[in-house]
Design a protein around this motif. Structure first.
Motif, short mmCIF file in Angstrom:
data_model
loop_
_atom_site.label_atom_id
_atom_site.label_comp_id
_atom_site.label_asym_id
_atom_site.label_seq_id
_atom_site.Cartn_x
_atom_site.Cartn_y
_atom_site.Cartn_z
N LYS A 1 -2.95 70.72 48.10
CA LYS A 1 -2.43 72.33 47.63
C LYS A 1 -3.49 73.12 48.96
CE LYS A 1 -1.62 71.56 43.12
NZ LYS A 1 -1.86 72.01 41.32
N LYS B 1 -9.73 65.82 44.32
CA LYS B 1 -7.98 65.02 45.65
C LYS B 1 -7.06 66.38 45.53
CE LYS B 1 -4.91 61.18 46.51
NZ LYS B 1 -4.48 60.20 45.98
N GLU B 2 -5.81 66.35 44.38
CA GLU B 2 -4.68 67.07 44.43
C GLU B 2 -4.92 68.61 44.82
OE1 GLU B 2 -1.89 68.62 40.52
OE2 GLU B 2 -3.17 67.14 39.69
N GLU B 3 -5.89 69.11 44.52
CA GLU B 3 -5.81 70.39 43.75
C GLU B 3 -6.86 71.14 46.19
OE1 GLU B 3 -5.55 73.50 43.13
OE2 GLU B 3 -5.10 71.76 40.95
N ASP C 1 -9.39 59.36 45.11
CA ASP C 1 -9.96 59.56 43.60
C ASP C 1 -10.77 59.30 43.13
OD1 ASP C 1 -7.69 57.95 43.04
OD2 ASP C 1 -6.89 59.06 42.40
#
Length: 566
Positions: free
Chosen positions: A474, A469-471, A488
């Protein structure tokens, strides 16, 4: 009444889906007399796809389906993401084909019992595995080491890809080896933008077109033409533009004159002769007459789908194998897997309002795994990949946004903003506690013991989804997009429809059921070539690997049969 067919077939294939079709094709083309048994009804190519060409205004519920009927008969199958009013007959009736699982979140066992199995409804994404996948268990100690490596299966990938017809772009990625591709389908303007911008910021990450079993060049010699860009593949494709048992492997097997096909035939048990230490055949329940039949064969290929093949083995007890056929290791039914999937990111990409696209492309984009390749330096094991794509929202967006009047209706007649979505597929670690067993008290519509599915994602899968989710966010932000939301939290197990394991391959007969040729360690004339054989899950779609393993196993089995060793 138990009747017996006196014919002794060279091979019996249980199941007619992706692997069953391949087993039948390869065995018959090598000259063997083969019996293929399918538990469901016959769906002939072209004439059996009864709603393929039906427009929505001719459907009773305009394609949306009878929701009350679905709640009663498809409470689980309707969550597949693929069940529609056009395709509902392809999915099992949950009220008849029930199974046991935990109440929440439980496991969604998504199935189709008919000729061709899920080869009619599958997502068609075809990706090779690499040694990052085949070596993963040995590298981190989770699961048993695979008895094969990429070099053992690379040539078989070539073989099945050439026959199936897979469109895709070569990218020279070690974690996602290139294959024998037909010309790729095109990225749209926003996807091309995302590919370029992601590469600028993250040179180790590659967005590419999905590798799909849809022909971009026809195969007229096989009666298959190129894709028509309708994206209604799961209704059945009379053009033969996508790979299915009906369009491809079954006609090839029937052409040999060596195939006997019997539908509405539920295989109850596999018969083991303790004196000969061999399989001698199978017992079958005729779904229409309820008669019990016996068929004899020199070897058996189980291709009924991971859980059904394992269930069949668990039912096939004997004095030699009281806990299930070929289960001296005690691992039968254990270490089942499914990809942990969720919506990684949904976003808006500005600046491309003058662009659009034509047709309904039957594939999206993929971003292969880029973590824990050479360096295992993350706070989690293994990796994740993404699938998704860019599109412009249509008039239905008006159901979710404020507005009223003529100007609002006029606005909805024009395309909406560009959306870019990535869905995460995270690798699922093999765990002994994830398993299937048979009920002692409950049966299904065919009178067979119900399956009990115990499954939960581990902490590692949750960590993978959080990182994904974070990547994803980004990458979108680096390309100038606006993130709307992401998740997530995994969808319930089974949602990826990539169930695997239960009769895993391995080097050691004490810790695995099958050897490197999908052959049972305990029984030389028994082969299992569907998803049950998988010892790990990787993070890409497994069907291409099933097909390659099946072709490889048949080649080995036929040579062994001719040599008299099975």
């Amino acid at each position: 009444m138990n009747q017996s067919d006196s014919t002794i077939y060279d091979a019996i294939v249980v199941g007619s889906g992706i692997t069953g079709g391949w087993a039948a094709k390869e065995l018959t083309e090598k000259g063997l007399k083969v019996l293929m048994l399918e538990r469901g009804e016959d769906i002939p190519h072209r004439t059996g796809y009864k709603h393929e060409m039906t427009p929505p205004w001719e459907m009773p519920f305009r394609g949306e389906g009878d929701q009350a009927y679905w709640e009663k008969h498809y409470p689980i199958q309707q969550h597949s993401g693929h069940l529609t009013e056009w395709t509902e007959d392809y999915w099992v009736d949950d009220s008849e084909q029930s199974y046991e699982t935990a109440q929440e979140p439980g496991f969604r066992w998504l199935r189709g019992y008919h000729l061709g199995g899920r080869s009619l409804m599958w997502g068609r994404q075809c990706y090779r595995w690499s040694d990052y996948d085949f070596e993963s268990n040995a590298r981190d100690g989770h699961g048993t080491d695979w008895p094969i490596r990429y070099k053992d299966i690379a040539g078989w990938y070539d073989y099945v890809e050439s026959f199936v017809g897979i469109s895709g772009a070569k990218e020279n990625l070690p974690q996602l080896p290139d294959g024998q591709f037909q010309p790729p389908m095109a990225l749209n303007a926003v996807e091309q933008h995302m590919r370029e911008e992601i590469l600028k910021t993250y040179p180790e990450r590659c967005l590419t077109i999905g590798r799909t079993a849809n022909l971009t060049e026809g195969k007229p010699e096989e009666g298959r033409v190129n894709c028509q860009y309708r994206n209604i593949c799961s209704r059945g494709c009379s053009f033969g533009a996508y790979f299915s048992t009906q369009s491809s492997t079954l006609p090839a097997a029937q052409k040999t004159g060596n195939l006997t096909l019997r539908t509405d035939s539920v295989v109850e048990t596999v018969i083991y002769d303790n004196k000969a230490k061999r399989i001698t055949g199978v017992t079958v329940i005729d779904r229409k007459t309820r008669e019990k039949l016996t068929y004899n064969g020199k070897m058996v290929f189980l291709c009924a789908g991971a859980f059904n093949s394992v269930a069949l083995m668990l039912r096939s007890t004997s004095e030699a194998f009281p806990d299930g056929l070929a289960n001296s290791s005690g691992t039968l039914g254990k270490y089942i897997m499914d990809h942990a999937g969720t919506l990684g990111v949904a976003s808006i990409i500005p600046g491309y309002d003058e662009h659009y696209y034509h047709g309904s492309r039957p594939t999206g984009v993929v971003i292969p795994r880029f973590v824990n390749l050479e360096e295992n330096d993350k706070p989690y094991l293994r990796g994740f990949s993404y699938q998704g794509g860019a599109y412009r929202s249509g008039w239905t967006r008006g159901m979710r946004q404020a507005g009223v009047g003529e100007s609002f209706k006029d606005e909805l007649q024009a395309p909406g903003p560009w959306k870019f979505v990535l869905t995460t597929f995270a690798e699922c670690l093999p765990q002994e506690t994830n398993r299937i067993t048979l009920s002692d008290t409950k049966t299904d519509a065919d009178g067979l013991p119900q399956l009990r599915i115990d499954f939960a994602f581990s902490d590692n899968e949750y960590k993978l989804l959080a990182a994904a989710k974070e990547e994803a966010a980004k990458m979108v932000e680096a390309a100038g997009g606006k993130v709307l939301f992401g998740s997530d939290k995994p969808n319930p197990g089974g949602s990826a429809i990539h169930e695997m394991g239960g009769a895993r391959m391995g080097k050691d007969p004490k810790t695995s059921v099958l050897n490197g040729y999908n052959q049972a360690h305990d029984i030389p004339n028994l082969f299992v070539t569907d998803g049950a054989a998988m010892a790990s899950s990787a993070c890409q779609n497994p069907s291409l690997t099933y097909m390659a393993l099946t072709a490889r196993a048949v080649d080995y089995a036929v040579k062994a049969l001719q040599a008299g060793t099975i």
